[in-house]
Design a protein around this motif. Structure first.
Motif, mmCIF file in Angstrom:
data_model
loop_
_atom_site.group_PDB
_atom_site.id
_atom_site.type_symbol
_atom_site.label_atom_id
_atom_site.label_comp_id
_atom_site.label_asym_id
_atom_site.label_seq_id
_atom_site.Cartn_x
_atom_site.Cartn_y
_atom_site.Cartn_z
ATOM 1 N N THR A 1 0.828 -1.195 0.000
ATOM 2 C CA THR A 1 0.000 0.000 0.000
ATOM 3 C C THR A 1 0.868 1.253 0.000
ATOM 4 O O THR A 1 2.039 1.218 0.414
ATOM 5 N N THR A 2 0.298 2.335 -0.456
ATOM 6 C CA THR A 2 1.044 3.594 -0.501
ATOM 7 C C THR A 2 1.385 4.082 0.901
ATOM 8 O O THR A 2 2.510 4.510 1.171
ATOM 9 N N ALA A 3 0.412 4.013 1.821
ATOM 10 C CA ALA A 3 0.666 4.468 3.187
ATOM 11 C C ALA A 3 1.715 3.609 3.873
ATOM 12 O O ALA A 3 2.562 4.115 4.620
ATOM 13 N N GLY A 4 1.686 2.290 3.618
ATOM 14 C CA GLY A 4 2.680 1.413 4.215
ATOM 15 C C GLY A 4 4.080 1.695 3.705
ATOM 16 O O GLY A 4 5.058 1.689 4.471
ATOM 17 N N GLN A 5 4.218 1.948 2.412
ATOM 18 C CA GLN A 5 5.533 2.288 1.857
ATOM 19 C C GLN A 5 6.042 3.615 2.389
ATOM 20 O O GLN A 5 7.225 3.764 2.682
ATOM 21 N N GLN A 6 5.149 4.585 2.530
ATOM 22 C CA GLN A 6 5.559 5.874 3.079
ATOM 23 C C GLN A 6 5.964 5.764 4.540
ATOM 24 O O GLN A 6 6.800 6.525 5.022
ATOM 25 N N MET A 7 5.383 4.817 5.278
ATOM 26 C CA MET A 7 5.741 4.642 6.676
ATOM 27 C C MET A 7 7.102 3.967 6.831
ATOM 28 O O MET A 7 7.867 4.304 7.734
#
Length: 284
Positions: free
Chosen positions: A154-160
């Motif tokens: 997911t995008t949010a997971g990669q950004q985290m």
């Protein structure tokens, strides 16, 4: 690639060529906090492996030296003698103890909750120690592995995890783990309302818990219902902060606001046509 080949009956049949599927995994430099967590975890696991090896060696030496001879069966029967009256006394006293607990529930409830909290703390520590061992890590990897894979997809997971732009908001992270179906969100909403109302079990202490639980509950409800009911986050936060207002089920309120039109439409499909028209005219 598809090509036509003659069959035994003279007609052409299609033969599909092999399909090649690629799965790409793009990684990058970890964020500083993620690198720190990984470094601390590796150090901790190495320490636990060393402690496990030493304790296993000591235990094997103890059992091999002191427990070489099996206790005779006649001696084992002697230990059963005092257990019989103890078991009988327990059966007789159990209803009496349950009656006393029921009568004195307002007095014993804080003690019971405190004992359960201590037991849960010891259980959490023991579980953490076990999961830190090599055997526990193998079991935990079967559960954490798919979750980590889904998170990094997911995008949010990669950004985290990776340094790929700004960090995701807590609401974006909550949207990854929370369900998006009607039944799943109903279960989560009821659980949120139950946790929020459980502060009444411990007067005074529960209100301090509400201060810590208020932002968590608000983030969870924003992740599920902010699009359908933007004002719910303010209601939820004030309901937890203001004393003696936990009876308001904010989670259930958000679920009803989001899914009541869908439930109403499904219900109208099951009623006769003339009653359905009357209901729709009343709603208009």
């Amino acid at each position: 690639m598809t090509k036509s080949l003659p069959s035994s009956d003279g007609t052409d049949r299609d033969e599909h060529g092999p399909t090649l599927r690629l799965k790409l995994c793009l990684t990058g430099p970890y964020r500083p906090e993620i690198r720190a967590i990984l470094s601390i975890s590796q150090t901790w696991f190495s320490t636990m492996d060393g402690i496990t090896t030493v304790s296993s060696t000591a235990w094997n030496a103890f059992t091999s030296t002191l427990l070489l001879k099996q206790v005779p069966r006649s001696v084992q029967k002697i230990f059963l003698v005092p257990t019989v009256p103890l078991a009988a006394a327990s059966v007789v006293l159990l209803p009496i103890l349950l009656g006393l607990l029921t009568i004195g529930l307002p007095f014993f409830l804080p003690i019971i909750v405190g004992a359960l909290s201590i037991a849960a703390s010891f259980g959490a520590v023991g579980t953490g120690v076990y999961l830190s061992s090599s055997t526990g890590r193998q079991i935990a990897s079967k559960i954490i592995g798919p979750v980590a894979t889904a998170l990094t997809a997911t995008t949010a997971g990669q950004q985290m995890i990776y340094e790929t732009g700004p960090r995701p908001s807590p609401v974006a992270l909550a949207e990854i783990v929370l369900p998006d179906d009607m039944i799943g969100q109903l279960v989560v909403s009821l659980l949120i309302d139950f946790i929020g109302s459980s502060s009444y079990l411990l007067p005074g202490v529960g209100e301090a818990f509400d201060v810590m639980w208020a932002p968590v509950q608000t983030i969870l409800l924003m992740a599920m219902y902010d699009k359908s009911m933007p004002s719910l986050k303010y209601i939820s936060f004030m309901e937890e902060i203001i004393p003696f207002t936990d009876v308001l089920p904010s989670g259930t309120l958000g679920w009803v606001r989001k899914y009541s039109p869908l439930v109403m439409e499904e219900g109208l499909k099951r009623v006769p046509d003339h009653i359905r028209d009357i209901v729709r005219e009343t709603r208009i």
